[in-house]
Design an enzyme around this catalytic site. Structure first.
Site, short mmCIF file in Angstrom:
data_model
loop_
_atom_site.label_atom_id
_atom_site.label_comp_id
_atom_site.label_asym_id
_atom_site.label_seq_id
_atom_site.Cartn_x
_atom_site.Cartn_y
_atom_site.Cartn_z
N ASP A 1 0.91 -1.20 -0.04
CA ASP A 1 0.23 0.13 0.09
C ASP A 1 1.26 1.52 0.17
OD1 ASP A 1 -2.26 2.01 0.57
OD2 ASP A 1 -1.84 1.62 2.84
N LEU A 2 0.52 1.88 0.06
CA LEU A 2 1.18 3.87 -0.41
C LEU A 2 0.62 4.39 0.86
CD1 LEU A 2 2.57 5.23 -1.51
CD2 LEU A 2 0.77 6.15 -2.83
N THR B 1 1.56 10.47 3.97
CA THR B 1 -0.13 11.05 2.92
C THR B 1 -1.51 10.67 3.66
OG1 THR B 1 0.37 9.05 1.34
CG2 THR B 1 0.83 11.52 0.77
N LYS C 1 -8.91 4.62 6.41
CA LYS C 1 -7.86 4.66 5.73
C LYS C 1 -8.32 2.93 4.81
CE LYS C 1 -4.67 5.76 9.78
NZ LYS C 1 -4.20 5.27 10.48
N GLY C 2 -7.30 3.02 3.39
CA GLY C 2 -7.75 2.08 2.63
C GLY C 2 -9.19 2.15 1.96
N ARG D 1 -12.42 7.17 -2.71
CA ARG D 1 -12.70 8.92 -1.95
C ARG D 1 -14.23 8.63 -1.73
NH1 ARG D 1 -11.12 12.08 -7.00
NH2 ARG D 1 -8.93 11.08 -6.48
N SER E 1 -2.37 0.42 -4.14
CA SER E 1 -2.80 1.65 -3.58
C SER E 1 -4.03 2.35 -3.93
CB SER E 1 -2.43 3.26 -4.03
OG SER E 1 -2.62 4.55 -3.61
N ALA E 2 -5.05 2.85 -3.01
CA ALA E 2 -6.30 2.84 -3.94
C ALA E 2 -6.48 4.00 -4.15
CB ALA E 2 -7.55 2.45 -2.83
N SER E 3 -5.28 4.63 -4.28
CA SER E 3 -5.29 6.59 -4.12
C SER E 3 -5.74 7.26 -5.94
CB SER E 3 -4.25 7.06 -3.71
OG SER E 3 -4.27 8.47 -4.12
N ASN F 1 -4.06 9.01 -7.02
CA ASN F 1 -3.67 9.87 -6.77
C ASN F 1 -2.07 9.85 -6.38
OD1 ASN F 1 -4.02 13.36 -6.90
ND2 ASN F 1 -5.36 12.17 -5.36
N LYS G 1 -11.07 -2.02 -1.91
CA LYS G 1 -10.45 -3.03 -0.25
C LYS G 1 -11.30 -2.46 0.54
CE LYS G 1 -6.02 -1.45 -1.32
NZ LYS G 1 -4.42 -0.70 -0.88
N ASP H 1 -1.17 -0.32 6.41
CA ASP H 1 -1.18 0.55 7.49
C ASP H 1 -3.23 0.70 7.64
OD1 ASP H 1 -1.58 2.80 5.38
OD2 ASP H 1 -2.00 3.72 6.71
C1 BG6 Z 1 -6.28 4.82 0.13
C2 BG6 Z 1 -6.14 6.58 1.46
O1 BG6 Z 1 -4.69 4.97 -0.47
O2 BG6 Z 1 -6.70 6.54 -1.22
C3 BG6 Z 1 -7.57 6.86 1.69
O3 BG6 Z 1 -5.96 5.58 2.14
C4 BG6 Z 1 -7.92 7.37 0.17
O4 BG6 Z 1 -6.98 7.63 2.68
C5 BG6 Z 1 -7.90 6.78 -1.06
O5 BG6 Z 1 -9.33 7.93 0.54
C6 BG6 Z 1 -8.52 7.22 -2.16
O6 BG6 Z 1 -7.41 8.24 -3.08
P1 BG6 Z 1 -8.28 9.68 -3.62
O7 BG6 Z 1 -6.16 10.22 -3.38
O8 BG6 Z 1 -7.91 8.79 -5.39
O9 BG6 Z 1 -9.19 10.11 -3.38
MG MG Z 2 -2.75 2.96 3.53
#
Ligand code: BG6
Ligand code: MG
Length: 218
Positions: free
Chosen positions: A9-10, A17, A45-46, A49, A114-116, A118, A145, A170
């Protein structure tokens, strides 16, 4: 079973972050007049959005239209992107370069789950984009997740059986994702929160790779 891939995970594992996500959600919750603290944030967490926004709306008993939801999610994301704008290689957690070097030395593939959306920007700012053998595209993951899809997608791309993978997380949601994927699990953070993980370390720099690899093989 010998391990052939580590899938990380990131946010909160490789850099801080997770704190910025928390700050941005906390500001939005305040604007919506919804009580939201660090304990609530553990549930987020995880989580992706829109799922995170829905948690806050549900907590406040708020019902919004789809376009209102997208507007608030975009607002949180703009705030988050402001918070990460200053990030650089100095924000990579201690121990990550060493750990990646040890993994490469051992011939173990390195993946990112990573679910992000970004994540690409963050790993580029951290200067580690080239270290990954595969990076999941959060935009292409249909079930976030705690569903195992993202970890399984990375394992498949790396040509690894789930049982040959170690996932590093985490978050509670992410840990569930690793466990349901049938992988071995490392929790980074609070042992009380991550008690289901096979190995738990307070910080990535504490991870004892030799111990994990030895025990994972048994
Ligand atoms: C996960 C974070 O890695 O990404 C979350 O733990 C976050 O807190 C999720 O909401 C989505 O991120 P993003 O950057 O796409 O809004
Ligand atoms: Mg995380």
């Amino acid at each position: 079973m010998s391990i052939c891939a580590f899938i990380f995970d990131l946010d909160g594992v490789l850099t801080d972050t997770a704190e910025y996500h928390y700050q941005a959600w906390a500001a939005l919750a305040k604007e919506l007049d919804v009580a939201f603290d660090r304990q609530d944030n553990e549930q987020l967490k995880g989580v992706d959005r829109m799922g995170s926004l829905q948690f806050i709306l549900d907590k406040g008993g708020l019902q919004l239209t789809a376009s209102q939801k997208h507007a608030f999610a975009d607002k949180k994301n703009r705030h988050y992107q402001q918070l990460i704008a200053h990030m650089s290689e100095a924000d990579l957690f201690d121990g990550v370069h060493d750990l990646f070097a040890q993994l490469k030395q051992a011939g173990i593939a390195i993946g990112l789950a990573s679910a992000s959306k970004n994540a690409g920007m963050v790993i580029s700012r951290l200067g580690i984009s080239q270290d990954f053998d595969y990076v999941a595209d959060a935009a292409k993951i249909t079930q976030g997740k705690p569903h195992p899809e993202i970890f399984l997608t990375v394992a498949q791309a790396l040509g690894a059986e789930p049982a040959q993978c170690v996932g590093v997380e985490d978050s509670l949601a992410g840990l569930q994702s690793i466990i349901d994927a049938g992988m071995q699990s490392i929790g980074i953070g609070d042992a009380k929160v991550l008690e289901q993980a096979q190995w738990i370390y307070p910080h990535i720099k504490d991870l004892q790779l030799a111990t994990v690899l030895k025990q994972a093989a048994n």
